[in-house]
Each structure stands twice: as structure tokens, then as C-alpha cells.
Design an enzyme around this catalytic site. Sequence first.
Site, mmCIF file in Angstrom:
data_model
loop_
_atom_site.group_PDB
_atom_site.id
_atom_site.type_symbol
_atom_site.label_atom_id
_atom_site.label_comp_id
_atom_site.label_asym_id
_atom_site.label_seq_id
_atom_site.Cartn_x
_atom_site.Cartn_y
_atom_site.Cartn_z
ATOM 1 N N ARG A 58 0.113 -5.043 -3.768
ATOM 2 C CA ARG A 58 -0.712 -4.563 -4.820
ATOM 3 C C ARG A 58 -0.164 -4.889 -6.477
ATOM 4 N NH1 ARG A 58 -3.898 0.639 -3.166
ATOM 5 N NH2 ARG A 58 -1.856 1.602 -3.593
ATOM 6 N N GLU A 95 10.743 6.678 4.639
ATOM 7 C CA GLU A 95 10.790 8.068 5.372
ATOM 8 C C GLU A 95 11.371 7.872 6.540
ATOM 9 O OE1 GLU A 95 6.641 9.742 5.901
ATOM 10 O OE2 GLU A 95 6.520 8.352 4.177
#
Length: 170
Positions: A58, A95
Amino acid sequence: MKIENYIRDIQDFPKEGILFKDITPLLNDPLARTECLKILAESLKGQKIDKVVGAESRGFFFGMLLAQELNAGFIPVRKPKKLPYDIISASYALEYGTDRLEMHTDAIKKGDRVLIHDDVLATGGTAKAVCELVEKLGGEIVQCNFLMELTFLNGREKIKEYPIFAAITY
């Protein structure tokens, strides 16, 4: 015109518990897109930029527009095995593990003044990895530039040694 009105929230995407900031309505509206580009470019007023680095994927949208606006080259930073030429890479933490970003070895020349652009500053891992790539090749980071910053994730801490601009903060 408030560009934040063109960003919609998608609950539980890409996984449960995540509130995703979808920029496709912003990309779809020519006036909002133009206003967003104006805001991002104004943060660089008076700066000389040789290259704009856009982070996959993006970061490519406004990264290319900024490169055009600033009369600068555009460099895509990609996920592994997407670039066809000699590459350098940097790893960053997720994560649930690690990932890697890559850039062509000839993308930046020593002393190039570089703008790093991505759509969102979240945990700062991607931005930090991109900064490492730019500096490995001898580039000077003028600014880390984002469409939006999720301040509650404290990503700014990972890149605090660089000038940072976000058009929208949450």
C-alpha cells in the site's frame, strides 16, 4: 475536505481483533486522493528529494504519486522473492514471527536524499527495516512519511531518530 472521511474501518480483518483501516475509498475518489497527496507533499516543502521509497504494497500508491510530484525516482521495497535483480534485505518482527523486505542493490546511490513512504505507521517494524535498507546503501533519510499513524501502537519509537510525518493520526 477531511481525508479521514475516506478511510473505512473493517472489523476483524485480516484476523479477529484487528480493526483494519481500508484506504480503497480514498484511492477511488479523485478529489480526496489529490487532497491527500497535497497534504503529504506539503510536509516536504523546501526539501530536496532524490528518491521515494515505497513499502509493499500500500506504500506504492502514494509513494509513486509523491515521486511524480517531487520529480524524484521511485523505489519499491518488496517482500521476499519479488524483485528480479541483486537485492539487499532486512528482517523485522511480526507478532507471530519475522518477515523480510528486499530492495535492489542499485536503487540508491551514496548521498541520495530519500523519502520513505508507507500507508500506515503501526508497530514500526516495517518502517525500521526500510530505514535499514536505505542506510545500508548510503542514502540519507529526509523523512518517514505515512498516510496514517496508529499512535497507540507506539511505532514512532522504533524510528524516532528520523523526521516523521503522518497525514492522519488515530
